[in-house]
Design a protein around this motif. Structure first.
Motif: not given
Length: 855
Positions: A159, A162, A190, A193, A196, A199
């Motif tokens: 995170h 990202l 992570s 977040l 997700q 991500a």
């Protein structure tokens, strides 16, 4: 479940958690994925033992001197050098106990030349490194052979990477490694977040990996240190040092505590204040932030791990997953500004499965009590902010092309296919690719005559390489996307010359000091002796009035999730609901706000109109964060100026903004839905701001990443003024002779996306259109409006005059509000942090050049 992981856990009497076993099974089957679990839940062991179970074998015989460890099999990517060292120590322990013939290595910017030379001959079995160091390894001519045995890659704290260019740099490196190793297993880790699925998609590909949720009964406690009394007319900027006795008492009650602040300047002041309050803690408390020397930071981290420190005053430099088991308490000075950040910092305590994590909020002014109550609810509901990956940053692409030309060379068509495998460049057009190739080959249309920008060219076989050794060296020294203002090393001055290094401070701060001036740094009162060769020489000082260094990047805007929670609390207060201790304590302030005006709610937009000796004021409270408010205030001022001649001054904070005109403005007439329209938003935002100047500033970072300007060699860095002048020259040349240069467009896009957050601005306008406009004429500044007045007064007043003016204003407002059962301690204006001054506006409603934000 059998395997090395189960065996190691059983030896300790532990049982693997279901999510750990899920990751072990996934890796055994060759699957990639994202593991999302609470801080301290055991994510590291989940992926580390997954790798060992699949790829490692215990030694068949005792190790002998000269035995070679297994070749490079696993890469562990971390966003921070401090985290890298801690991770390497954590990974080493099971290897020794299980007698696995793997070696662990570390390669970051802190790695010494001797260790780099050893790694140049043979890399360890598992290498812990950063995105920048990984890219540097990919520039080796034998990079493909170096990574031939790579089987797995782990991205820790995904995170943190990202949503920025470092994450894009890692995407590109991953694309190359996957090309060489199609079966490469990739896992991201992570803890905080909100999006997700996005991500996972950025790290891998749509539908290409598993999302493992490490759901555990992890107790997270959020409480607030309540002040004995509140101010009904607070103002942002003072540091809440009146809470010092309570903070000291909380630190006293725990064996080890972390005291988080939001800025490095704030950490310096709080460290000094705690030490003055408890001089017997000298040597037991420490300071930690990113500008201190590596030796100081390493000492603090090791002392935290062995439990020899009572407390550490720190910044985001200790946010991430360094494992400090002795830490019992976490205190957060001021608002955390975001739910994810608060949860991340809370997780520094109780950093082990089954142990509760606790964070105590320390409000620095009265309105932060509302934020504290809102944060408690937002954490309980897990309303965590999402992070979006940047799309097509061409400066990163240009840097990558040169890196790949160094790493054995590339063929354009093949590399284009590779680059388009990444999320950020999946929509890269043929024209943009052709421009990037031309840019690295001869500098584009305007730099063809300059050899320094002819960095890559094809050889007789069509392989694009870097032809010049000098350019290759210069590029390797410039790899990375972290760009900050030039810093000066701070060293002690001794009779024999330079002494030990204390860290670094930004050039702009030192430039304002004269020899003999005092400043607070590294927890010490120092006196400037001289500045020479990008080094500030200092000596110990006593009895001086200390300035506090101001580093850029310290003003975090209020997140949407936390802002929405704050508005919900205010809406409840407007209905007479004060459910929490924080809200009951701040009730006198909110009652004055209700008596004199109203409170913002989930369904209404509060606008206050005031006439004073200064002119006609509009206070508007969208609760969208200071970045959005700057864009919104400038937009409304510009749109109104197109309808009627008027000049505005602007002030913003996280709650709202003020527009001040010297001439009368009938806001009940002009404050209509048309001012909040989203049509032609991009055109109007660019017209309302000094977009050219903002883009010029942003271009300095882009020019550095793209390799247009060179920051200098170690010991001979260029100053910030030199870099700004160089990038400004390129900016002007491109605008005049190469107006279609895509880096110009990127600079403008980044201004809109990052500095002004246009996407959130558009969402805010859409939301405001659905709310009832509540216009309230007021006779004097309200508790919500007063902080905005203070923000604007900073523009033209010294801190001493400002303090006197605030004291008089508060006394007058308190007299007007009356007591009504309210008890306040004596009004005291405390030391303040430096705040960026908000730009005044031109006659057309556009703000003048905004001063650079500093802490």
């Amino acid at each position: 479940m059998s395997g090395l992981g189960a065996r190691w856990f059983a030896a300790r009497g532990w049982t693997p958690f279901p999510f750990q076993q899920a990751v072990w099974r996934a890796v055994k089957e060759g699957d990639s994925g994202l593991l999302h679990a609470t801080t301290g839940a055991g994510k590291t062991y989940a992926v580390w033992f997954a790798a060992l179970n699949r790829f490692a074998r215990p030694r068949s015989a005792p190790a002998k001197r000269g035995d070679k460890a297994a070749p490079l099999t696993l890469l562990w990517i971390t966003p921070m050098r401090a985290l890298a060292a801690d991770t390497a120590r954590a990974l080493q322990a099971p290897l020794d106990e299980l007698e696995i013939d793997w070696s662990i290595g570390l390669r970051t910017g802190d790695t010494g030349s001797a260790e780099r030379a050893r790694q140049g001959r043979r890399l360890p079995s598992a290498l812990v490194t950063t995105p920048e160091s990984l890219t540097l390894l990919l520039t080796r001519a034998d990079a493909r052979q170096t990574f031939a045995g790579l089987r797995m890659l782990v991205v820790d704290e995904w995170h943190e990477l990202l949503g920025n260019k470092r994450g894009v740099q890692l995407q590109l490196a991953l694309a190359r490694l996957r090309l060489w190793n199609p079966q490469l297993i990739v896992w991201g880790l992570s803890a905080t977040l909100g999006n997700q699925a996005h991500a996972l998609e950025v790290l891998l590909a749509p539908g290409d990996g598993r999302l493992v949720q490490g759901e555990m009964a992890k107790e997270l406690r959020v409480d607030t240190l309540l002040p004995p009394a509140i101010e009904r007319f607070p103002w942002a900027g003072h540091l809440g040092l009146r809470m010092l006795p309570q903070v000291v008492a909380e630190v006293e009650s725990a064996a080890t505590s972390l005291v988080f602040t939001n800025t490095r300047a704030q950490s310096e002041i709080w460290y000094q204040a705690i030490l003055e309050a408890r001089p017997d803690w000298a040597g037991l408390i420490a300071l930690h932030h990113g500008s201190l020397s590596r030796e100081v930071r390493d000492w603090v981290e090791l002392s935290l791990k062995d439990g020899s420190l009572k407390a550490v005053v720190c910044t985001s430099s200790l946010d991430l997953g360094v494992d400090f088991l002795p830490v019992e308490r976490v205190l957060q000075i001021g608002s955390p500004k975001g739910v994810a950040r608060l949860m991340q910092r809370a997780g520094r305590s109780g950093h082990a499965p089954g142990r509760p994590s606790r964070v105590t909020l320390v409000p620095t002014h009265s309105l932060e009590l509302v934020e504290a109550a809102a944060a408690h609810d937002a954490v309980a509901a897990r309303r965590i902010e999402g992070r979006e990956a940047p799309a097509k940053p061409l400066d990163v692409l240009v840097q990558h092309l040169v890196s790949m030309a160094l790493g054995g060379g590339f063929r354009p068509d093949e590399l284009l296919c590779e680059v388009r495998q990444t999320w950020s460049y999946q929509a890269l057009s043929d024209d943009e690719w052709a421009w990037a190739l031309a840019f690295v080959r001869h500098g584009g249309h305007s730099l063809t005559a300059y050899p320094d920008y002819q960095r890559v060219e094809p050889d007789a076989d069509g392989l694009w390489k870097v032809p010049d050794r000098r350019l290759a060296l210069r590029h390797r020294m410039s790899i990375g996307t972290i760009v900050s203002d030039a810093s000066l090393t701070v060293k002690y001055w001794t009779r024999g010359g330079a002494g030990g290094s204390l860290g670094s401070v930004e050039e702009g701060f030192i430039a304002r000091l004269r020899p003999g001036d005092g400043f607070l740094f590294a927890g010490r009162l120092l006196e400037l002796v001289r500045v020479e060769n990008m080094t500030a020489y200092v000596r110990r000082a006593t009895g001086k009035k200390a300035a506090v260094p101001r580093w850029n990047g310290g003003r975090m805007p209020l997140s949407s999730e936390l802002a929405d929670a704050v508005v919900e609390k205010l809406g409840a207060a407007s209905r007479g609901e004060y459910a929490s201790a924080e809200m009951r304590l701040v009730q006198p302030l909110l009652q004055v706000q209700l008596d004199w005006s109203a409170l913002p709610t989930e369904t209404s937009l509060l606008a206050e109109v005031l006439r004073s000796r200064e002119g006609w004021h509009l206070f508007l409270y969208p609760f969208a964060g200071r970045h959005v408010h700057l864009g919104l205030a400038s937009l409304l001022a510009w749109r109104l100026a197109r309808r009627t001649p008027v000049t505005f001054s602007i002030a913003v904070n996280d709650y709202g903004f003020e527009l001040l005109s010297a001439t009368e403005v009938d806001w009940t007439r002009w404050l209509t839905a048309e001012l909040f329209a989203t049509e032609d938003l991009l055109h109007d935002v660019l017209g309302s701001l000094n977009a050219g100047e903002l883009a010029r500033r942003r271009f300095r970072e882009i020019a550095r990443i793209a390799g247009l300007v060179f920051a200098g060699r170690p010991g001979a860095q260029k100053s910030a003024r030199q870099l700004q002048a160089s990038s400004g020259l390129f900016f002007d040349v491109f605008r005049q002779y190469d107006p279609d240069n895509l880096l110009l467009g990127q600079a403008q896009e980044e201004v809109l996306r990052q500095e002004l957050d246009v996407q959130r601005l558009e969402q805010t306008l859409q939301r405001l259109q659905t709310r009832r406009l509540d216009i309230r004429p007021v006779r004097r500044p309200t508790p919500l409006g007063f902080p905005l007045l203070v923000e604007r007064m900073r523009e033209s007043m010294s801190s001493e005059k400002l303090a006197d003016r605030i004291r008089r204003m508060v006394e007058d407002l308190e007299k007007a509000a009356g007591t009504c059962g309210y008890r306040s301690d004596s009004i005291e204006v405390e030391r303040e942090t430096a705040r960026p001054r908000t730009p005044r506006s031109r006659k057309d409603g556009t703000p003048r050049k905004k001063r650079k934000a500093g802490e």
